[in-house]
Design a protein around this motif. Sequence first.
Motif, PDB file in Angstrom:
ATOM      1  N   ALA A 215      50.829  32.075  39.632  1.00  0.00           N
ATOM      2  CA  ALA A 215      49.836  33.110  39.924  1.00  0.00           C
ATOM      3  C   ALA A 215      48.597  32.532  40.604  1.00  0.00           C
ATOM      4  O   ALA A 215      48.000  33.187  41.465  1.00  0.00           O
ATOM      5  N   GLY A 216      48.198  31.321  40.236  1.00  0.00           N
ATOM      6  CA  GLY A 216      47.040  30.710  40.861  1.00  0.00           C
ATOM      7  C   GLY A 216      47.249  30.508  42.348  1.00  0.00           C
ATOM      8  O   GLY A 216      46.354  30.778  43.162  1.00  0.00           O
ATOM      9  N   GLY A 222      46.361  35.067  48.481  1.00  0.00           N
ATOM     10  CA  GLY A 222      45.967  36.461  48.632  1.00  0.00           C
ATOM     11  C   GLY A 222      44.505  36.609  49.001  1.00  0.00           C
ATOM     12  O   GLY A 222      44.155  37.440  49.853  1.00  0.00           O
ATOM     13  N   ARG A 223      43.646  35.817  48.393  1.00  0.00           N
ATOM     14  CA  ARG A 223      42.212  35.890  48.729  1.00  0.00           C
ATOM     15  C   ARG A 223      41.963  35.488  50.182  1.00  0.00           C
ATOM     16  O   ARG A 223      41.117  36.078  50.859  1.00  0.00           O
ATOM     17  N   GLY A 264      35.778  34.833  49.426  1.00  0.00           N
ATOM     18  CA  GLY A 264      37.023  34.912  48.681  1.00  0.00           C
ATOM     19  C   GLY A 264      36.813  34.840  47.180  1.00  0.00           C
ATOM     20  O   GLY A 264      37.516  35.507  46.419  1.00  0.00           O
ATOM     21  N   ALA A 265      35.842  34.059  46.761  1.00  0.00           N
ATOM     22  CA  ALA A 265      35.639  33.838  45.328  1.00  0.00           C
ATOM     23  C   ALA A 265      35.240  35.105  44.586  1.00  0.00           C
ATOM     24  O   ALA A 265      35.477  35.215  43.384  1.00  0.00           O
ATOM     25  N   VAL A 266      34.626  36.063  45.293  1.00  0.00           N
ATOM     26  CA  VAL A 266      34.124  37.253  44.605  1.00  0.00           C
ATOM     27  C   VAL A 266      35.135  38.401  44.595  1.00  0.00           C
ATOM     28  O   VAL A 266      34.831  39.484  44.091  1.00  0.00           O
ATOM     29  N   VAL A 271      42.243  43.109  42.039  1.00  0.00           N
ATOM     30  CA  VAL A 271      42.341  43.638  43.400  1.00  0.00           C
ATOM     31  C   VAL A 271      43.348  42.824  44.207  1.00  0.00           C
ATOM     32  O   VAL A 271      44.166  43.376  44.950  1.00  0.00           O
ATOM     33  N   VAL A 272      43.308  41.509  44.056  1.00  0.00           N
ATOM     34  CA  VAL A 272      44.302  40.663  44.725  1.00  0.00           C
ATOM     35  C   VAL A 272      45.700  41.058  44.284  1.00  0.00           C
ATOM     36  O   VAL A 272      46.615  41.227  45.105  1.00  0.00           O
ATOM     37  N   ASP A 273      45.882  41.229  42.988  1.00  0.00           N
ATOM     38  CA  ASP A 273      47.211  41.549  42.455  1.00  0.00           C
ATOM     39  C   ASP A 273      47.727  42.899  42.961  1.00  0.00           C
ATOM     40  O   ASP A 273      48.937  43.086  43.103  1.00  0.00           O
ATOM     41  N   ALA A 274      46.809  43.833  43.232  1.00  0.00           N
ATOM     42  CA  ALA A 274      47.222  45.152  43.706  1.00  0.00           C
ATOM     43  C   ALA A 274      47.625  45.136  45.170  1.00  0.00           C
ATOM     44  O   ALA A 274      48.470  45.945  45.596  1.00  0.00           O
TER      45      ALA A 274
END
Length: 330
Positions: A215-216, A222-223, A264-266, A271-274
């Motif tokens: 996932a990481g 994704g970011r 990207g960090a914020v 949201v990434v997962d969606a």
Amino acid sequence: MTTRWGMTVPLSGIPLADHAAVYRALDQAGFTDVWSAEVTGADAFTPLALAAAWAPRLRLGTAVTPVFTRGPGLLAMSAAALAETAPDRFALGIGASSPVIVQDWNAGEFSEPYRRTRDVLRFLRAALAGNTVDGAYDTFAVRRFTLERPPAVPPSLLLAALRPGMLRLAATEADGVILNWLAATDLPQVLGALGRRRAGFEVVARIFVCPTTDAGYARALGRRLITSYLTVPAYAEFHRWLGRAEVFDPMWTAWAAGDRRGAGAVVPDEVVDALVLHGSPQECRAQVQRYAAAGVDVPVLALLPTPELAAGEATALLDVIAGLGGGEPR
């Protein structure tokens, strides 16, 4: 299970000359469609022409071909040639693209994207039917253009759309719509904006999948994609319309200030997962099914690189394709 299940081609890292095996594997795994994207990799038509010869059961589509980077006549000729090569199994998806692709990379003028897209759609409808096109549209004029080889079966014409204006244009004048960069939970709003549609109207959605249990890794990738795409003005406005202004405002602010890492960090994990699906291939397939359940007729997977695929095992890609496959092996 949805009756159609697509993959974006060509696959990254695999030479076009080696895609015969890829197309066979997709067909055998239950994929029904292959759709090409056109940015800076392969053009939209060459991968599909190869698929037409190597995998005669697969349906072919462009998602999408920009309306600014080819002249109207050349776009009609390219579409007609592929429609002749693969009768009744080619769909031409067109879209406005972006100023970066049109102006910065193709030395064109990105002006009045809505009207240009509408005008190209209308021109293609007439030209691909074998008609002589002679006259002025709002954004260009064509003099006495007639296809020398009009296809016996004109391709269906689909329109890439994000917000209500383009969605309504797709619903009223195209044979389908192509959606991109949205979560399954966004579909009620987007499909609601289409309003009444023609009989046989098709909803295609390009869905990013990263089939890894790391996932990481998937969220980091994704970011990077989210900050690259959703900072483009058209996509930013799309997500404001979807109601994500509050969640993306910190990203947009950091990006505008030149802080790419901070942007990207914020972006929150949820949201990434969606927007970028990840997990095992089977888990990704189940997540894609949610799009189909919400009204997508053709989910088109965009396969992202993973550590497992990078390891280079000969069977890794075939295993992933089999796991992502949309139905019974054919």
